[in-house]
Design a protein around this motif. Structure first.
Motif, PDB file in Angstrom:
ATOM      1  N   ASP A  49       0.822  -1.201   0.000  1.00 42.46           N
ATOM      2  CA  ASP A  49       0.000   0.000   0.000  1.00 42.46           C
ATOM      3  C   ASP A  49       0.863   1.260   0.000  1.00 42.46           C
ATOM      4  O   ASP A  49       0.538   2.248  -0.674  1.00 42.46           O
ATOM      5  CB  ASP A  49      -0.921  -0.012   1.222  1.00 42.46           C
ATOM      6  CG  ASP A  49      -1.830   1.210   1.273  1.00 42.46           C
ATOM      7  OD1 ASP A  49      -2.671   1.346   0.365  1.00 42.46           O
ATOM      8  OD2 ASP A  49      -1.698   2.018   2.218  1.00 42.46           O
ATOM      9  N   ASP A  52       2.094   1.761  -3.524  1.00 41.75           N
ATOM     10  CA  ASP A  52       1.022   2.256  -4.392  1.00 41.75           C
ATOM     11  C   ASP A  52       0.762   3.740  -4.161  1.00 41.75           C
ATOM     12  O   ASP A  52       0.498   4.489  -5.113  1.00 41.75           O
ATOM     13  CB  ASP A  52      -0.259   1.461  -4.148  1.00 41.75           C
ATOM     14  CG  ASP A  52      -0.145   0.019  -4.638  1.00 41.75           C
ATOM     15  OD1 ASP A  52       0.754  -0.260  -5.454  1.00 41.75           O
ATOM     16  OD2 ASP A  52      -0.939  -0.827  -4.181  1.00 41.75           O
ATOM     17  N   ARG A  53       0.818   4.173  -2.905  1.00 36.19           N
ATOM     18  CA  ARG A  53       0.582   5.585  -2.625  1.00 36.19           C
ATOM     19  C   ARG A  53       1.681   6.466  -3.224  1.00 36.19           C
ATOM     20  O   ARG A  53       1.414   7.563  -3.733  1.00 36.19           O
ATOM     21  CB  ARG A  53       0.481   5.816  -1.118  1.00 36.19           C
ATOM     22  CG  ARG A  53      -0.892   5.495  -0.549  1.00 36.19           C
ATOM     23  CD  ARG A  53      -0.966   5.812   0.918  1.00 36.19           C
ATOM     24  NE  ARG A  53      -0.218   4.834   1.720  1.00 36.19           N
ATOM     25  CZ  ARG A  53       0.070   4.991   3.004  1.00 36.19           C
ATOM     26  NH1 ARG A  53      -0.287   6.092   3.622  1.00 36.19           N
ATOM     27  NH2 ARG A  53       0.724   4.056   3.669  1.00 36.19           N
ATOM     28  N   THR A  54       2.930   5.998  -3.160  1.00 32.47           N
ATOM     29  CA  THR A  54       4.020   6.754  -3.775  1.00 32.47           C
ATOM     30  C   THR A  54       3.819   6.857  -5.283  1.00 32.47           C
ATOM     31  O   THR A  54       4.000   7.929  -5.882  1.00 32.47           O
ATOM     32  CB  THR A  54       5.364   6.067  -3.484  1.00 32.47           C
ATOM     33  OG1 THR A  54       5.519   5.881  -2.075  1.00 32.47           O
ATOM     34  CG2 THR A  54       6.518   6.911  -3.995  1.00 32.47           C
ATOM     35  N   THR A  55       3.427   5.755  -5.898  1.00 33.41           N
ATOM     36  CA  THR A  55       3.170   5.763  -7.341  1.00 33.41           C
ATOM     37  C   THR A  55       2.020   6.699  -7.685  1.00 33.41           C
ATOM     38  O   THR A  55       2.078   7.435  -8.684  1.00 33.41           O
ATOM     39  CB  THR A  55       2.859   4.338  -7.832  1.00 33.41           C
ATOM     40  OG1 THR A  55       3.939   3.462  -7.490  1.00 33.41           O
ATOM     41  CG2 THR A  55       2.657   4.324  -9.334  1.00 33.41           C
ATOM     42  N   ASP A  56       0.961   6.679  -6.888  1.00 36.13           N
ATOM     43  CA  ASP A  56      -0.180   7.553  -7.137  1.00 36.13           C
ATOM     44  C   ASP A  56       0.234   9.023  -7.098  1.00 36.13           C
ATOM     45  O   ASP A  56      -0.198   9.830  -7.947  1.00 36.13           O
ATOM     46  CB  ASP A  56      -1.286   7.296  -6.112  1.00 36.13           C
ATOM     47  CG  ASP A  56      -1.945   5.937  -6.297  1.00 36.13           C
ATOM     48  OD1 ASP A  56      -1.798   5.351  -7.386  1.00 36.13           O
ATOM     49  OD2 ASP A  56      -2.598   5.449  -5.351  1.00 36.13           O
ATOM     50  N   TRP A  57       1.057   9.388  -6.127  1.00 35.44           N
ATOM     51  CA  TRP A  57       1.512  10.769  -6.032  1.00 35.44           C
ATOM     52  C   TRP A  57       2.392  11.136  -7.228  1.00 35.44           C
ATOM     53  O   TRP A  57       2.322  12.264  -7.739  1.00 35.44           O
ATOM     54  CB  TRP A  57       2.277  10.983  -4.728  1.00 35.44           C
ATOM     55  CG  TRP A  57       1.389  11.257  -3.559  1.00 35.44           C
ATOM     56  CD1 TRP A  57       1.087  10.420  -2.533  1.00 35.44           C
ATOM     57  CD2 TRP A  57       0.673  12.477  -3.304  1.00 35.44           C
ATOM     58  NE1 TRP A  57       0.230  11.022  -1.648  1.00 35.44           N
ATOM     59  CE2 TRP A  57      -0.047  12.289  -2.088  1.00 35.44           C
ATOM     60  CE3 TRP A  57       0.555  13.700  -3.965  1.00 35.44           C
ATOM     61  CZ2 TRP A  57      -0.857  13.290  -1.542  1.00 35.44           C
ATOM     62  CZ3 TRP A  57      -0.243  14.699  -3.417  1.00 35.44           C
ATOM     63  CH2 TRP A  57      -0.932  14.472  -2.228  1.00 35.44           C
ATOM     64  N   ILE A  59       2.210   9.887 -10.276  1.00 39.89           N
ATOM     65  CA  ILE A  59       1.341  10.055 -11.448  1.00 39.89           C
ATOM     66  C   ILE A  59       0.567  11.368 -11.361  1.00 39.89           C
ATOM     67  O   ILE A  59       0.422  12.092 -12.362  1.00 39.89           O
ATOM     68  CB  ILE A  59       0.376   8.862 -11.559  1.00 39.89           C
ATOM     69  CG1 ILE A  59       1.155   7.577 -11.848  1.00 39.89           C
ATOM     70  CG2 ILE A  59      -0.669   9.100 -12.636  1.00 39.89           C
ATOM     71  CD1 ILE A  59       0.308   6.324 -11.819  1.00 39.89           C
ATOM     72  N   ALA A  60       0.077  11.693 -10.159  1.00 37.95           N
ATOM     73  CA  ALA A  60      -0.657  12.946  -9.985  1.00 37.95           C
ATOM     74  C   ALA A  60       0.241  14.148 -10.262  1.00 37.95           C
ATOM     75  O   ALA A  60      -0.178  15.121 -10.911  1.00 37.95           O
ATOM     76  CB  ALA A  60      -1.230  13.025  -8.576  1.00 37.95           C
ATOM     77  N   GLU A  94      10.461   5.056  -3.532  1.00 42.63           N
ATOM     78  CA  GLU A  94       9.803   3.787  -3.838  1.00 42.63           C
ATOM     79  C   GLU A  94      10.784   2.627  -3.840  1.00 42.63           C
ATOM     80  O   GLU A  94      10.414   1.498  -3.526  1.00 42.63           O
ATOM     81  CB  GLU A  94       9.084   3.886  -5.178  1.00 42.63           C
ATOM     82  CG  GLU A  94       8.074   2.784  -5.400  1.00 42.63           C
ATOM     83  CD  GLU A  94       7.022   3.144  -6.419  1.00 42.63           C
ATOM     84  OE1 GLU A  94       6.769   2.315  -7.307  1.00 42.63           O
ATOM     85  OE2 GLU A  94       6.458   4.249  -6.327  1.00 42.63           O
ATOM     86  N   VAL A 158       6.955   0.774 -13.607  1.00 44.61           N
ATOM     87  CA  VAL A 158       6.167   2.012 -13.533  1.00 44.61           C
ATOM     88  C   VAL A 158       6.925   3.216 -14.085  1.00 44.61           C
ATOM     89  O   VAL A 158       6.474   3.883 -15.019  1.00 44.61           O
ATOM     90  CB  VAL A 158       5.737   2.300 -12.071  1.00 44.61           C
ATOM     91  CG1 VAL A 158       4.951   3.606 -12.006  1.00 44.61           C
ATOM     92  CG2 VAL A 158       4.919   1.156 -11.514  1.00 44.61           C
ATOM     93  N   TYR A 159       8.085   3.493 -13.523  1.00 44.09           N
ATOM     94  CA  TYR A 159       8.704   4.797 -13.732  1.00 44.09           C
ATOM     95  C   TYR A 159       9.329   4.956 -15.106  1.00 44.09           C
ATOM     96  O   TYR A 159       9.520   6.093 -15.568  1.00 44.09           O
ATOM     97  CB  TYR A 159       9.731   5.071 -12.630  1.00 44.09           C
ATOM     98  CG  TYR A 159       9.072   5.456 -11.332  1.00 44.09           C
ATOM     99  CD1 TYR A 159       8.852   6.792 -11.017  1.00 44.09           C
ATOM    100  CD2 TYR A 159       8.627   4.488 -10.444  1.00 44.09           C
ATOM    101  CE1 TYR A 159       8.211   7.154  -9.850  1.00 44.09           C
ATOM    102  CE2 TYR A 159       7.986   4.832  -9.266  1.00 44.09           C
ATOM    103  CZ  TYR A 159       7.785   6.166  -8.974  1.00 44.09           C
ATOM    104  OH  TYR A 159       7.139   6.518  -7.814  1.00 44.09           O
TER     105      TYR A 159
END
Length: 243
Positions: A49, A52-57, A59-60, A94, A158-159
């Motif tokens: 989790d 995922d939160r780091t990835t969400d930030w 992307i945002a 991450e 991801v990155y």
């Protein structure tokens, strides 16, 4: 020595050896195992989790920078370079979180391979000394993957895509979306010419590709990347279900 209401002394020799008794008694061990497994799965899920939160930030942030840069022709292209730096910062966070996630996952996978898989189909444990390995790791927890491997995995998963999107956006901004100026002028920074910036970006993305596909043995446990998909049912059953 203080004792509880039931006369149990937590500092007695008998209490100190409770773990040893559980190790030698199959019933005690099987009673202890589900609680330990659930705890490790919970730790693994919590670590996932956080990733995922780091990835969400990340992307945002990328979406916000792209929206600002392309909102007006007057917006400078160097804002996208700021976005690259920010993405690299999130990537660094991450990588560390992924290493912790892999620590918990490695324990979960060890139990799945050597206990639960053998319970469903008794072919013998995957690792004959899995209990010793688990015990050593609980006494002295260690990361199972290096920083370089974790960095490579997060870039590939991801990155790499996020950085590529920002890189393409930079190229478009200094060329297609700045028609009134030469691309070299649109790309330059104070004291740094446009070709130098472009060359530095080319080297940066070349390094990203090298890190993503560096040739070395992977140590992350339980990864399904690169494994052929399995089959749960016969193809005839799948065709009938689709009908």
């Amino acid at each position: 020595m203080s004792q509880g209401d039931d006369g149990f002394d937590p500092m007695s020799d008998e209490a100190r050896e409770i773990g040893e008794r559980a190790a030698t008694d199959p019933d005690d061990f099987l009673s202890l195992l589900p609680h330990f497994y659930r705890g490790e799965v919970s730790q693994m899920n919590a670590a996932q989790d956080r990733i995922d939160r780091t990835t969400d930030w990340a992307i945002a942030l990328m979406g916000a920078i792209l929206s600002v840069v392309f909102s007006s022709p007057d917006m400078p292209a160097y804002l996208l370079l700021v976005g690259l730096v920010a993405l690299c910062t999130f990537l660094a966070f991450e990588v560390r979180r992924y290493r912790f996630y892999d620590l918990w996952r490695s324990r979960v996978r060890l139990m799945q391979e050597d206990i639960f898989a053998n319970a469903f189909d008794p072919l013998g444990p995957e690792h004959d000394d899995w209990r010793v390995e688990m015990s050593d790791d609980l006494r002295h927890p260690t990361f199972k993957v290096s920083v370089l491997e974790a960095l490579s995995r997060r870039i590939r998963r991801v990155y790499g895509l996020l950085l590529t999107v920002v890189g393409i956006a930079w190229v478009c901004k200094v060329t297609l979306f700045t028609p009134e100026a030469d691309w070299q002028e649109a790309a330059e920074l104070p004291g740094i010419s446009g070709p130098v910036i472009a060359g530095a970006l080319a080297l940066f993305f070349a390094g990203v590709v090298v890190l993503a596909y560096w040739p070395a043995d992977r140590r992350a446990k339980g990864e399904i990347h690169g494994v052929r998909p399995g089959e749960w049912k016969d193809e005839d059953d799948d065709d009938e279900e689709l009908e």
